[in-house]
Design a protein around this motif. Structure first.
Motif, PDB file in Angstrom:
ATOM      1  N   SER A  34       0.864  -1.179   0.000  1.00 52.63           N
ATOM      2  CA  SER A  34       0.000   0.000   0.000  1.00 52.63           C
ATOM      3  C   SER A  34       0.902   1.230   0.000  1.00 52.63           C
ATOM      4  O   SER A  34       1.883   1.274   0.743  1.00 52.63           O
ATOM      5  N   VAL A  35       0.576   2.190  -0.836  1.00 50.25           N
ATOM      6  CA  VAL A  35       1.407   3.388  -0.972  1.00 50.25           C
ATOM      7  C   VAL A  35       0.750   4.534  -0.214  1.00 50.25           C
ATOM      8  O   VAL A  35      -0.408   4.869  -0.466  1.00 50.25           O
ATOM      9  N   PRO A  36       1.460   5.153   0.725  1.00 44.38           N
ATOM     10  CA  PRO A  36       0.879   6.273   1.469  1.00 44.38           C
ATOM     11  C   PRO A  36       0.511   7.424   0.538  1.00 44.38           C
ATOM     12  O   PRO A  36       1.192   7.685  -0.453  1.00 44.38           O
ATOM     13  N   VAL A  37      -0.577   8.093   0.849  1.00 43.90           N
ATOM     14  CA  VAL A  37      -1.017   9.250   0.084  1.00 43.90           C
ATOM     15  C   VAL A  37      -0.773  10.504   0.923  1.00 43.90           C
ATOM     16  O   VAL A  37      -1.206  10.572   2.078  1.00 43.90           O
ATOM     17  N   LEU A  38      -0.066  11.462   0.359  1.00 45.72           N
ATOM     18  CA  LEU A  38       0.237  12.698   1.076  1.00 45.72           C
ATOM     19  C   LEU A  38      -0.910  13.693   0.912  1.00 45.72           C
ATOM     20  O   LEU A  38      -1.361  13.956  -0.200  1.00 45.72           O
ATOM     21  N   SER A  39      -1.361  14.269   2.007  1.00 43.67           N
ATOM     22  CA  SER A  39      -2.431  15.264   1.949  1.00 43.67           C
ATOM     23  C   SER A  39      -1.847  16.631   1.605  1.00 43.67           C
ATOM     24  O   SER A  39      -0.666  16.897   1.844  1.00 43.67           O
ATOM     25  N   PRO A  40      -2.654  17.524   1.054  1.00 49.40           N
ATOM     26  CA  PRO A  40      -2.178  18.890   0.794  1.00 49.40           C
ATOM     27  C   PRO A  40      -1.637  19.578   2.045  1.00 49.40           C
ATOM     28  O   PRO A  40      -0.648  20.301   1.984  1.00 49.40           O
ATOM     29  N   ASP A  41      -2.281  19.337   3.196  1.00 57.31           N
ATOM     30  CA  ASP A  41      -1.818  19.955   4.436  1.00 57.31           C
ATOM     31  C   ASP A  41      -0.425  19.460   4.812  1.00 57.31           C
ATOM     32  O   ASP A  41       0.412  20.233   5.292  1.00 57.31           O
ATOM     33  N   THR A  42      -0.177  18.170   4.602  1.00 57.47           N
ATOM     34  CA  THR A  42       1.155  17.632   4.891  1.00 57.47           C
ATOM     35  C   THR A  42       2.208  18.296   4.023  1.00 57.47           C
ATOM     36  O   THR A  42       3.266  18.694   4.496  1.00 57.47           O
ATOM     37  N   LEU A  43       1.915  18.440   2.734  1.00 54.91           N
ATOM     38  CA  LEU A  43       2.870  19.072   1.832  1.00 54.91           C
ATOM     39  C   LEU A  43       3.132  20.521   2.219  1.00 54.91           C
ATOM     40  O   LEU A  43       4.273  20.990   2.179  1.00 54.91           O
ATOM     41  N   ARG A  44       2.094  21.224   2.612  1.00 51.94           N
ATOM     42  CA  ARG A  44       2.296  22.616   3.035  1.00 51.94           C
ATOM     43  C   ARG A  44       3.141  22.668   4.305  1.00 51.94           C
ATOM     44  O   ARG A  44       3.984  23.551   4.471  1.00 51.94           O
ATOM     45  N   ASP A  45       2.938  21.718   5.200  1.00 51.03           N
ATOM     46  CA  ASP A  45       3.738  21.671   6.430  1.00 51.03           C
ATOM     47  C   ASP A  45       5.210  21.394   6.122  1.00 51.03           C
ATOM     48  O   ASP A  45       6.101  21.845   6.844  1.00 51.03           O
ATOM     49  N   TRP A  46       5.468  20.633   5.053  1.00 50.37           N
ATOM     50  CA  TRP A  46       6.841  20.282   4.692  1.00 50.37           C
ATOM     51  C   TRP A  46       7.552  21.392   3.926  1.00 50.37           C
ATOM     52  O   TRP A  46       8.753  21.305   3.695  1.00 50.37           O
TER      53      TRP A  46
END
Length: 479
Positions: A34-46
């Motif tokens: 299973s491949v994790p899916v990154l949320s938009p909020d996670t990307l903004r936090d990074w």
């Protein structure tokens, strides 16, 4: 997080199992079930993370804390990337007319392989120390992987490294990065053939499960999932820096980034696993005249970009597995057909699926030289020939100003002086490269014979067994 084979015969392996395995026992390549899916909020936090911390975040998606606790992971990645020549580890050169070049070549061997290799070797050493075990790494290289594996592993007491490179098909600097390392745990072979020729006996060695288990055999090519996993961080970093995500409104879709990569073994394309699932990228895979993405054929032409002189883009197996709905049986049939006939052209339905996630382009040697000259004339910036394969796309495929692009520079021009000179350019070599000429060398030849594949397999098997025998007595191999 568990892993399975692209050919359907293996399921339920953990990260440590996969890290130490290379090819799966059924001949396939490992992928996360299973491949994790990154949320938009996670990307903004990074968005504000330095590259090293971003690598930790990406790796933690695929490595459970039960295997490597978070604090240990941070130390391992930090140590692995501490010796790079620029503080930010990777750097983006912003040049004329929107040409953004992602520089991935600031490691010890001046190639992008150093980024994932140093981290992967640290993971290996971590597990070997914990369990008081040894491993034998076997690497076939088209140029950069071998030197990176050697420099990342040299002197480690729990690892021996056996590297095979194609004699006469790599540059002098690539060769010297391998044959000048005289550490007792480094064993180098020069083979009279191509990198695809080298891959054949290596696959047979890894298919021998008794040999694999008896000698802790493993691979550090981008066959190894850990290498592909770390490469994901390159592209997420580029996305966060170049896509304009920081200007996107919270309730709107995130902007896209077009990533242009020079492609050989297709490890960078396999790095699209996450990016396609979160719909952030469109990929352009630029190849040299061997045209390896859409048409896999038997003959390999030597070009100015030797590290991608490959006709078996083995990581495309991972891409096909994803595009075909994780259908291991279909992937198995496709890859076995190619390995038996050494030819395979994608049927129309598979081309259509592939075109939804990437496009391709082919660059001749003259196109490479033209791109190197133009980039210098416009920017006073010297590209290596592989990076020029990608940047050719910038000059010949205009894009909308609203679409951001990133061009991946995989190696320093210092490694490819002949190509730089053919382009009529000059590049001052770093002191570390100049010093290679003064060092002693050690390597063995693998000559071409009627039964060369079997002969090479036997020679490599003998080396693996003899090294293991010496290590059991804690002895020194080269006296």
């Amino acid at each position: 997080m568990q892993y399975c084979s692209t050919r359907g015969g293996v399921h339920g392996w953990d990260f440590r199992d996969v890290l130490f395995s290379g090819y799966a026992p059924d001949g396939g390549m490992f992928m996360p079930e299973s491949v994790p899916v990154l949320s938009p909020d996670t990307l903004r936090d990074w968005r504000g993370l330095p590259y090293t911390k971003l690598v930790v975040e990406v790796a933690s998606l695929f490595i459970p804390t039960q295997l490597i606790p978070r604090e240990d992971l941070e130390v391992l990645v930090g140590e692995a990337l501490s010796s790079f020549s620029v503080g930010e580890v990777v750097r983006i050169a912003r040049l004329k007319d929107g040409l953004s070049v992602l520089e991935l070549f600031h490691g010890e061997t001046l190639a992008f392989k150093d980024l994932a290799m140093t981290c992967t070797v640290r993971f290996l050493n971590y597990f070997l120390k914990k369990q008081n075990h040894r491993a034998t790494v076997v690497v076939g290289t088209s140029g950069d992987t071998g030197g990176s594996a050697i420099q990342s592993s040299k002197g480690l007491c729990g690892l021996d490294v056996v590297v095979v490179y194609p004699r006469g098909r790599i540059t002098p600097v690539q060769e010297k990065h391998m044959i000048t390392c005289l550490e007792d745990n480094v064993h180098v072979f020069a083979a009279d053939g191509s990198s695809d020729d080298i891959d054949q006996p290596l696959r047979r060695l890894f298919a021998d499960q008794q040999l694999v288990k008896s000698h802790g055999l493993m691979s550090l090519n981008s066959v190894n999932w850990s290498r592909v996993m770390i490469q994901l961080a390159h592209f997420i970093y580029a996305y966060l820096q170049l896509s304009g995500v920081e200007q996107a409104e919270t309730d709107r879709e995130l902007p896209e980034l077009e990533v242009v990569v020079p492609t050989g073994g297709a490890g960078n394309i396999a790095g699209e696993v996450i990016s396609q699932l979160i719909k952030l990228y469109f990929w352009v895979a630029m190849v040299n005249s061997n045209d390896i993405v859409l048409s896999m054929a038997a003959d390999v032409t030597q070009t100015l970009a030797p590290a991608i002189d490959i006709q078996d883009p083995y990581n495309m197996e991972r891409v096909f597995w994803l595009l075909l709905g994780r259908d291991g049986a279909s992937v198995k049939n496709m890859m076995e057909e190619f390995q038996q006939s050494h030819r395979h052209s994608l049927p129309e339905n598979q081309r259509r699926l592939l075109s939804q996630v990437l496009s391709t382009g082919t660059v001749t040697d003259e196109g490479i030289l033209e791109t190197m000259r133009r980039c210098w004339e416009e920017n006073q910036y010297v590209l290596c020939p592989h990076s020029a394969v990608a940047v050719w796309h910038h000059y010949h495929c205009p894009h909308s100003p609203t679409l951001n692009r990133c061009y991946v520079a995989t190696a320093s021009p210092a490694k490819f002086q002949s190509a730089v000179q053919r382009a009529g350019l000059t590049f001052n070599l770093p002191e570390a490269v100049l010093a290679l000429d003064k060092l002693a060398t050690r390597y063995e030849n693998l000559e071409r014979s009627v039964n060369w594949c079997k002969d090479w397999e036997d020679r490599l098997r003998e080396k693996i067994q003899s090294v293991s025998s010496v290590r059991k007595t804690r002895g020194t191999y080269y006296i």
